[in-house]
Scaffold this motif. Structure first.
Motif, PDB file in Angstrom:
ATOM      1  N   TRP A  78       0.827  -1.201   0.000  1.00  0.00           N
ATOM      2  CA  TRP A  78       0.000   0.000   0.000  1.00  0.00           C
ATOM      3  C   TRP A  78       0.867   1.261   0.000  1.00  0.00           C
ATOM      4  O   TRP A  78       0.549   2.239  -0.683  1.00  0.00           O
ATOM      5  N   ALA A  79       1.967   1.245   0.728  1.00  0.00           N
ATOM      6  CA  ALA A  79       2.868   2.399   0.749  1.00  0.00           C
ATOM      7  C   ALA A  79       3.390   2.687  -0.658  1.00  0.00           C
ATOM      8  O   ALA A  79       3.466   3.850  -1.082  1.00  0.00           O
ATOM      9  N   LYS A  80       3.728   1.650  -1.403  1.00  0.00           N
ATOM     10  CA  LYS A  80       4.192   1.838  -2.781  1.00  0.00           C
ATOM     11  C   LYS A  80       3.060   2.303  -3.685  1.00  0.00           C
ATOM     12  O   LYS A  80       3.253   3.147  -4.561  1.00  0.00           O
ATOM     13  N   THR A  81       1.854   1.753  -3.473  1.00  0.00           N
ATOM     14  CA  THR A  81       0.703   2.149  -4.282  1.00  0.00           C
ATOM     15  C   THR A  81       0.386   3.624  -4.059  1.00  0.00           C
ATOM     16  O   THR A  81       0.123   4.363  -5.014  1.00  0.00           O
ATOM     17  N   PHE A  98      -4.764 -10.019  -6.577  1.00  0.00           N
ATOM     18  CA  PHE A  98      -5.438  -8.840  -6.067  1.00  0.00           C
ATOM     19  C   PHE A  98      -4.377  -7.837  -5.647  1.00  0.00           C
ATOM     20  O   PHE A  98      -3.190  -8.161  -5.587  1.00  0.00           O
ATOM     21  N   ALA A  99      -4.810  -6.612  -5.384  1.00  0.00           N
ATOM     22  CA  ALA A  99      -3.881  -5.563  -4.970  1.00  0.00           C
ATOM     23  C   ALA A  99      -4.528  -4.739  -3.864  1.00  0.00           C
ATOM     24  O   ALA A  99      -5.749  -4.741  -3.715  1.00  0.00           O
ATOM     25  N   PRO A 100      -3.730  -4.031  -3.080  1.00  0.00           N
ATOM     26  CA  PRO A 100      -4.321  -3.159  -2.074  1.00  0.00           C
ATOM     27  C   PRO A 100      -5.094  -2.038  -2.762  1.00  0.00           C
ATOM     28  O   PRO A 100      -4.617  -1.469  -3.750  1.00  0.00           O
ATOM     29  N   ALA A 101      -6.285  -1.735  -2.257  1.00  0.00           N
ATOM     30  CA  ALA A 101      -7.139  -0.736  -2.894  1.00  0.00           C
ATOM     31  C   ALA A 101      -7.401   0.470  -2.003  1.00  0.00           C
ATOM     32  O   ALA A 101      -7.671   1.557  -2.505  1.00  0.00           O
ATOM     33  N   ALA A 102      -7.360   0.276  -0.685  1.00  0.00           N
ATOM     34  CA  ALA A 102      -7.682   1.376   0.227  1.00  0.00           C
ATOM     35  C   ALA A 102      -7.270   0.998   1.647  1.00  0.00           C
ATOM     36  O   ALA A 102      -7.057  -0.176   1.957  1.00  0.00           O
ATOM     37  N   ARG A 103      -7.186   2.018   2.482  1.00  0.00           N
ATOM     38  CA  ARG A 103      -7.023   1.791   3.917  1.00  0.00           C
ATOM     39  C   ARG A 103      -8.351   2.138   4.581  1.00  0.00           C
ATOM     40  O   ARG A 103      -8.888   3.225   4.367  1.00  0.00           O
ATOM     41  N   LEU A 104      -8.885   1.205   5.366  1.00  0.00           N
ATOM     42  CA  LEU A 104     -10.090   1.454   6.149  1.00  0.00           C
ATOM     43  C   LEU A 104      -9.642   1.707   7.587  1.00  0.00           C
ATOM     44  O   LEU A 104      -8.985   0.848   8.190  1.00  0.00           O
ATOM     45  N   SER A 105      -9.990   2.862   8.118  1.00  0.00           N
ATOM     46  CA  SER A 105      -9.602   3.204   9.490  1.00  0.00           C
ATOM     47  C   SER A 105     -10.851   3.429  10.329  1.00  0.00           C
ATOM     48  O   SER A 105     -11.824   4.042   9.877  1.00  0.00           O
ATOM     49  N   THR A 112      -7.989   6.123  -0.380  1.00  0.00           N
ATOM     50  CA  THR A 112      -7.613   5.438  -1.619  1.00  0.00           C
ATOM     51  C   THR A 112      -6.344   6.108  -2.138  1.00  0.00           C
ATOM     52  O   THR A 112      -5.818   7.015  -1.496  1.00  0.00           O
ATOM     53  N   ASP A 113      -5.872   5.684  -3.295  1.00  0.00           N
ATOM     54  CA  ASP A 113      -4.663   6.312  -3.824  1.00  0.00           C
ATOM     55  C   ASP A 113      -4.944   7.694  -4.402  1.00  0.00           C
ATOM     56  O   ASP A 113      -4.023   8.406  -4.783  1.00  0.00           O
ATOM     57  N   THR A 114      -6.221   8.103  -4.433  1.00  0.00           N
ATOM     58  CA  THR A 114      -6.553   9.415  -4.992  1.00  0.00           C
ATOM     59  C   THR A 114      -7.279  10.345  -4.029  1.00  0.00           C
ATOM     60  O   THR A 114      -7.316  11.560  -4.265  1.00  0.00           O
TER      61      THR A 114
END
Length: 199
Positions: A49-52, A66-73, A137-139
């Protein structure tokens, strides 16, 4: 020779007891394996996720589909997990997964994330109305607030991802939360996106 002679003297009851003990140990090892796998996967997902987030979409391991898509906090619960793309049997073992047929988080309609009740969503019943859920997300970074929860059948959940309503979030896991076997019931936590100029 001595060990073989002792084995021959064991009674059927003693053999059955040893077999039961061996089976119990195997079951304990299996039960410990699932949470351990989930925890280790989150470490690898954190790295990916850090790289994404830095603009280099990365799979957590080479053979992952699959790939990391988001962080849920979940600030009130002091919990944070990396969510994955395309919910499927394999990906659910490693983290919450975004259901491919649902909307991206923050878009009109419902974004659905599913996870196992005994690993990544083991705390889901502690979410209360008003609690924030942050999705990065990444955006973009989004905040939702819990509006309630319900127990439903998997085939009558009321989750319609493309209903065109305001941006909402559904977190889904199996019910009962302390169950050991899969059943038809699901626990759903609902949240709505916090008001913002572009919501």
């Amino acid at each position: 020779m001595f060990a073989i002679a002792r084995l021959k003297r064991l009674t059927k009851l003693q053999i059955a007891g040893l077999a039961a003990m061996g089976l119990g140990l195997a079951m304990l090892a299996n039960a410990a394996f699932i949470p351990a796998k989930a925890a280790i996967a989150q470490i690898l997902l954190e790295r990916a996720w850090a790289k994404t987030e830095a603009g280099d979409p990365t799979r957590p391991w080479p053979w992952a589909d699959f790939a990391p898509a988001a962080r849920l906090s979940f600030p009130e619960q002091n919990q944070s997990v990396i969510a994955l793309t395309d919910a499927a049997g394999e990906s659910l073992a490693f983290g919450p997964s975004h259901m491919a047929a649902s909307q991206p988080p923050g878009r009109r309609g419902v974004a659905v994330y599913a996870a196992h009740r005994d690993t990544h969503f083991r705390f889901i019943d502690t979410l209360k109305p008003g609690d924030p859920i942050e999705i990065s997300t990444d955006t973009e970074d989004l905040t939702f607030h819990v509006t309630g929860s319900e127990i439903v059948r998997w085939d009558a959940s009321g989750v319609h991802p493309e209903d065109g309503g305001s941006p909402r979030l559904a977190l889904v896991t199996c019910w009962p939360l302390d169950g050991k076997f899969q059943g038809p019931m699901r626990y759903v936590v609902w949240a709505t996106r916090s008001a913002s100029p572009d919501a």
